[in-house]
Write an enzyme that holds these catalytic residues in place. Sequence first.
Site, mmCIF file in Angstrom:
data_model
loop_
_atom_site.group_PDB
_atom_site.id
_atom_site.type_symbol
_atom_site.label_atom_id
_atom_site.label_comp_id
_atom_site.label_asym_id
_atom_site.label_seq_id
_atom_site.Cartn_x
_atom_site.Cartn_y
_atom_site.Cartn_z
ATOM 1 N N GLY A 31 -2.439 4.824 32.816
ATOM 2 C CA GLY A 31 -1.476 3.535 32.405
ATOM 3 C C GLY A 31 -1.455 2.500 33.170
ATOM 4 O O GLY A 31 -0.787 1.622 32.970
ATOM 5 N N CYS B 245 -2.188 9.159 -3.475
ATOM 6 C CA CYS B 245 -2.576 10.378 -3.127
ATOM 7 C C CYS B 245 -1.427 11.469 -2.698
ATOM 8 O O CYS B 245 -1.676 12.668 -2.726
ATOM 9 C CB CYS B 245 -3.618 10.429 -1.945
ATOM 10 S SG CYS B 245 -2.468 10.130 -0.265
ATOM 11 N N CYS C 110 -0.524 4.960 1.651
ATOM 12 C CA CYS C 110 -0.857 5.257 2.860
ATOM 13 C C CYS C 110 -1.469 3.857 3.374
ATOM 14 O O CYS C 110 -2.267 2.984 2.952
ATOM 15 C CB CYS C 110 -2.085 6.377 2.720
ATOM 16 S SG CYS C 110 -1.512 7.768 2.295
ATOM 17 N N CYS D 283 -6.295 8.025 2.923
ATOM 18 C CA CYS D 283 -6.117 8.089 1.501
ATOM 19 C C CYS D 283 -7.083 8.481 0.302
ATOM 20 O O CYS D 283 -6.946 9.363 -0.586
ATOM 21 C CB CYS D 283 -5.231 6.798 1.030
ATOM 22 S SG CYS D 283 -4.454 6.939 -0.703
#
Length: 287
Positions: free
Chosen positions: A29, A242, A264, A270
């Site tokens: 981080g 889908c 998607c 997808c």
Amino acid sequence: MNQHHFAFFDEGSKKEIRRTILKAVAIPGYQVPFSSREMPIARGWGTGGLQITLSIIGREDCLKVIDQGSDESVNAVSIKKLVHNTTSVEITERTQEATIIQSRHRIPEIPLQGGQILVLQVPTPEPLRQVEPREYMTKILHSEEEYSGAWLQLFEQIMKYGRTATGADHPVYVNSRYVMAPSPIPRFDNVKMNESDALILLGAGREKKIYAIPPYTDVQSLAFEDYPFAVEEFSGKSCRFCGATDVFLDEVLDSATGDVHYQCNDTSYCLEQLNSHEKAKEESSYA
């Protein structure tokens, strides 16, 4: 005869960036400064992520590049061409085949596995920039773990909208120490960073910063106890192609009919779902 180094950079440049990556992995981080190189693409178009990819990629790697869920956007195609032309590595659209995945604004829907590396392009790596424009002051705030400014931003959103209104780049706590900008991924993808099996590297070329989330690191989105973190809501909606219901969906307006459709955002996911459905139909027809 090739007129360029393998992966574009000279070995000295790659070593310097790798050392920066190692430090970033060692301090999850934390934003590590690095000497951002000039690239044959404009800053702001993924130079930070591209420099990471070019520094870590090897001849045996397989690369996938996506831009906001698409493998075929101008940005994704340009980056793939540059990497392939300077390395000749294999390019894929299948998440599970890739050893390195460079992405802008999304984490793939298919869960990442150990041994894979996700490289995220970052425009603004400093999560405190809106509350403190001075770089030396943000360094002091991080060192003292003084993140009241980040909390204040969320509080102001709740007072104004009744909820946190971060559409993307919702800040996260990494390893219970540093508040980090996860890059402009949707809130839906924040949870994928927590305890990820894959290594996640984030690069900001214009801001000259690299930071990282090592595998199996605790990553929690900032939230108040009485206003818990929530991802985008797609209940009752499914992809019109889908039929997927547990993924991040794009809202598409049909200009001819005025109807709203959902599909998607991850185009390769997808397509794989569609191929899987077709294969299942074929197998059932033979049964």
